[in-house]
Design a protein around this motif. Sequence first.
Motif, PDB file in Angstrom:
ATOM      1  N   ASP A 467      44.882 -16.835 -13.466  1.00  0.00           N
ATOM      2  CA  ASP A 467      44.405 -15.296 -14.502  1.00  0.00           C
ATOM      3  C   ASP A 467      44.374 -15.572 -15.573  1.00  0.00           C
ATOM      4  OD1 ASP A 467      47.531 -13.273 -14.150  1.00  0.00           O
ATOM      5  OD2 ASP A 467      46.018 -14.194 -12.842  1.00  0.00           O
ATOM      6  N   PHE A 468      44.382 -17.113 -15.752  1.00  0.00           N
ATOM      7  CA  PHE A 468      42.827 -17.320 -16.927  1.00  0.00           C
ATOM      8  C   PHE A 468      41.778 -17.022 -17.411  1.00  0.00           C
ATOM      9  CE2 PHE A 468      46.751 -19.997 -17.773  1.00  0.00           C
ATOM     10  CZ  PHE A 468      48.251 -18.999 -18.219  1.00  0.00           C
ATOM     11  N   ALA A 469      41.520 -18.204 -16.135  1.00  0.00           N
ATOM     12  CA  ALA A 469      40.052 -18.100 -16.048  1.00  0.00           C
ATOM     13  C   ALA A 469      39.747 -16.674 -15.222  1.00  0.00           C
ATOM     14  CB  ALA A 469      39.510 -18.833 -14.721  1.00  0.00           C
ATOM     15  N   MET A 470      40.511 -16.071 -14.686  1.00  0.00           N
ATOM     16  CA  MET A 470      39.449 -14.613 -14.623  1.00  0.00           C
ATOM     17  C   MET A 470      39.362 -13.420 -15.789  1.00  0.00           C
ATOM     18  SD  MET A 470      42.327 -13.409 -10.948  1.00  0.00           S
ATOM     19  CE  MET A 470      41.974 -14.787  -9.815  1.00  0.00           C
ATOM     20  N   MET A 471      40.342 -14.130 -16.278  1.00  0.00           N
ATOM     21  CA  MET A 471      40.366 -13.102 -18.089  1.00  0.00           C
ATOM     22  C   MET A 471      39.347 -13.451 -19.034  1.00  0.00           C
ATOM     23  SD  MET A 471      41.683 -10.703 -19.991  1.00  0.00           S
ATOM     24  CE  MET A 471      43.400 -10.396 -19.557  1.00  0.00           C
ATOM     25  N   TYR A 472      38.576 -14.700 -18.959  1.00  0.00           N
ATOM     26  CA  TYR A 472      37.405 -15.163 -19.239  1.00  0.00           C
ATOM     27  C   TYR A 472      36.822 -14.648 -18.750  1.00  0.00           C
ATOM     28  CZ  TYR A 472      33.981 -18.758 -21.169  1.00  0.00           C
ATOM     29  OH  TYR A 472      33.358 -18.897 -21.292  1.00  0.00           O
ATOM     30  N   GLU A 473      36.098 -14.803 -17.717  1.00  0.00           N
ATOM     31  CA  GLU A 473      35.137 -14.431 -16.621  1.00  0.00           C
ATOM     32  C   GLU A 473      35.274 -12.500 -16.961  1.00  0.00           C
ATOM     33  OE1 GLU A 473      35.081 -14.855 -12.462  1.00  0.00           O
ATOM     34  OE2 GLU A 473      33.801 -12.729 -12.485  1.00  0.00           O
ATOM     35  N   THR A 474      36.260 -11.883 -17.167  1.00  0.00           N
ATOM     36  CA  THR A 474      35.777 -10.520 -17.759  1.00  0.00           C
ATOM     37  C   THR A 474      35.717 -10.497 -18.615  1.00  0.00           C
ATOM     38  OG1 THR A 474      38.502 -10.070 -15.826  1.00  0.00           O
ATOM     39  CG2 THR A 474      37.176  -8.179 -17.621  1.00  0.00           C
ATOM     40  N   LEU A 475      35.910 -10.978 -19.641  1.00  0.00           N
ATOM     41  CA  LEU A 475      35.367 -10.953 -21.103  1.00  0.00           C
ATOM     42  C   LEU A 475      34.081 -11.141 -21.789  1.00  0.00           C
ATOM     43  CD1 LEU A 475      39.082 -11.223 -23.029  1.00  0.00           C
ATOM     44  CD2 LEU A 475      38.015  -9.331 -22.913  1.00  0.00           C
ATOM     45  N   VAL A 476      34.114 -12.141 -20.795  1.00  0.00           N
ATOM     46  CA  VAL A 476      32.248 -12.423 -20.887  1.00  0.00           C
ATOM     47  C   VAL A 476      31.110 -11.158 -20.092  1.00  0.00           C
ATOM     48  CG1 VAL A 476      30.541 -14.354 -19.991  1.00  0.00           C
ATOM     49  CG2 VAL A 476      32.953 -15.515 -21.155  1.00  0.00           C
ATOM     50  N   ARG A 477      31.747 -11.218 -18.750  1.00  0.00           N
ATOM     51  CA  ARG A 477      30.568 -10.125 -18.493  1.00  0.00           C
ATOM     52  C   ARG A 477      30.413  -9.114 -19.437  1.00  0.00           C
ATOM     53  NH1 ARG A 477      32.834  -9.708 -12.036  1.00  0.00           N
ATOM     54  NH2 ARG A 477      32.080  -8.451 -12.518  1.00  0.00           N
ATOM     55  N   ARG A 478      31.732  -8.719 -20.120  1.00  0.00           N
ATOM     56  CA  ARG A 478      31.824  -7.281 -20.929  1.00  0.00           C
ATOM     57  C   ARG A 478      31.314  -7.570 -21.720  1.00  0.00           C
ATOM     58  NH1 ARG A 478      31.236  -4.876 -24.361  1.00  0.00           N
ATOM     59  NH2 ARG A 478      32.486  -2.749 -25.322  1.00  0.00           N
ATOM     60  N   LEU A 479      31.335  -8.448 -22.920  1.00  0.00           N
ATOM     61  CA  LEU A 479      30.874  -9.215 -24.145  1.00  0.00           C
ATOM     62  C   LEU A 479      29.293  -9.341 -23.824  1.00  0.00           C
ATOM     63  CD1 LEU A 479      33.745 -11.244 -25.404  1.00  0.00           C
ATOM     64  CD2 LEU A 479      33.716  -8.766 -26.504  1.00  0.00           C
ATOM     65  N   GLU A 480      28.664  -9.614 -22.358  1.00  0.00           N
ATOM     66  CA  GLU A 480      27.283  -9.840 -22.704  1.00  0.00           C
ATOM     67  C   GLU A 480      26.412  -8.536 -22.920  1.00  0.00           C
ATOM     68  OE1 GLU A 480      27.775 -11.838 -18.775  1.00  0.00           O
ATOM     69  OE2 GLU A 480      27.307 -13.801 -19.664  1.00  0.00           O
TER      70      GLU A 480
END
Length: 646
Positions: A467-480
């Motif tokens: 869940d932690f890595a998934m949350m990181y990926e999600t926020l990176v893709r959104r913030l980009e």
Amino acid sequence: MSRASRDRPLQLPRGAGAVADAASSSHRFDFDARVASAPKRPGVYLMRDRQGQVVYVGKAIDLRARLNQYRLQQDTRFFVHLLEDVLGEIEVIVTQTDKEALLLENELVKRHQPRFNVLLKDDKNFIHLRLATEHDFPRLEIVRSPKDDGARYYGPYASASAARSTLREVNRHFQLRTCSDTVFRNRQRPCLEHQIDRCSAPCVLPDSQQSYVEDLADVHLFLSGRGTELIDEIQLRMRRASERQDYESAARLRDQWRAIKRSLEGQHVKLLDSRRDMDAIALYRQGARSTIALAQVRQGALVGVQGFALRDQEFPSTEVLSGFLVRHYDGGAEIPDELLIEHRLEEADVLATWLTEIRNARRAIKRSVRLHTPQRGDRAKVLALAQRNAKQVFRERLGASAAEAETLQALGSYLAMSKLPRRIECYDVSNIQGTDPVASMVVFVDGAPLKSAYRSFRIRSKDTPDDFAMMYETLVRRLERIDQPGWERPDLIIVDGGPPQLRMAVAAMDDLAIHGIEVAGLAKARSLSKERGRTPERLWSPGAIEPLVLDQNSKVVFLLARMRDEAHRFAISHHRKRRRGRTLQSALDQIEGVGPARRRALLREFGSVRALSRASVDRVAAVPGVGPKLAQRICDVLQVGEQVTG
């Protein structure tokens, strides 16, 4: 002895004497008798209701004349006409000078919080950076409120994210230690911070002590807004190092000079040619609701604007501004050389003298503070900028409906935000044993869901539960996609979870150098046992040791829970949709007699496997290349799969 003296110790300015009487009647307050006994001296008066509660604290150069204005109802403020029916007594305290009256009034207002006084409710949110002086090698740290402990304080910062961003800038450009005192005392070799040139390692390298003193001086200039002096000083050191052929030090100073110059150019807007520090303070109001904007100008450059919202303040604008000045700067805010005020204040000279004394007590360089109201020129333009910001603050903080604005204001207060969190994004991750992982983003604007802005993400990097890595990926893709059409910048990001999920959000923002967005983690309540019941909803902020436990029946908790549940619902919905599509697609591929050509023909006719699963046998048989027997087989397999995954 006065009532204040009986109830609690009261520290008066030197030379001040207390005179207190009570004048009351069974029905209406007798102003005539109270005015007759009041002294013609400067001082402070406390108005108490019939239950003994202080409802107003005021000051006056002539106490008798001031109370007589109430008696004659020459004062037009909203509460004056209520006084005869509300008042139980008026207590007066005589002081030597009007400046002592100003100081004493401020202390009494902070103590009693009277309902009819101008109260600066936002001051509890002020965050400062503290540089200790009791340590030979002090570190810079974030604190809630300054204390009279001899340390240097910088700020205030109206939001926690702004303070953390500034702290990161300091750590990047100057080599101050970041470790605790305990770690510093027990260190035996340089740490990783020294290896990456973020610390001079004064804990174990004695030769670095002189450079640490220079870094402290540089940090002081940087945080005081004196960027020009800092750049000049580093240039001078660079030239001296070059002259003595210490080219390695000269190169390091050159790189530092360039980095700091870029940082200052990116952060500050040049407004006027002046090396004097100034604050421009403007008021915008609609009836009893008002906002104040404070624009900080340091050496001619705009370094920040703070906003304050005030309610139920039916006072003259001059009194609101005067009360703000006293409460704000007495709370530890940096006092500049000049204060630009849009209204001329009757007590401007007294305020200037008082502010000068406080400022000179805090700084080594002694200068007088000037209050004035510019009518033209560059200073008038700076004041106009503050006026525009005051209007914008009013629109953001007080423009929403009363209930929603109050809830959002409370949430922003809990997180020490500088502005109303009008646009909030909440994130959740959904997967079953790591299969078909998805994440959801739901958006609330002014406390209401904006479903057109909802987004879902298919996790690409992980097929196993993380869940932690998934949350990181999600926020990176959104913030980009920040500030792109359809991806507006949020005021607040909330992740479903505790410190681990929150750390992923902070890491994503740091890696993309995204600043100015507050982030928090919402840990849901969970059952413990029959005896211990359930844990409360908890709100985590970055760097916090303990979570913020909110009132479980408050509007803030209901809003946060609603956003989290909506994010969870949206994530589950998308996960089921994806899992259903994968299941049906796999079933189609496994049906005997359906090859690539027939699969393409079926999908071309029905558009999707889901639509095909809901079609009749006759309609499927009508597709070229599919007969009645194959159509029956296709419908039997897909309709069973639809029932299982539905």
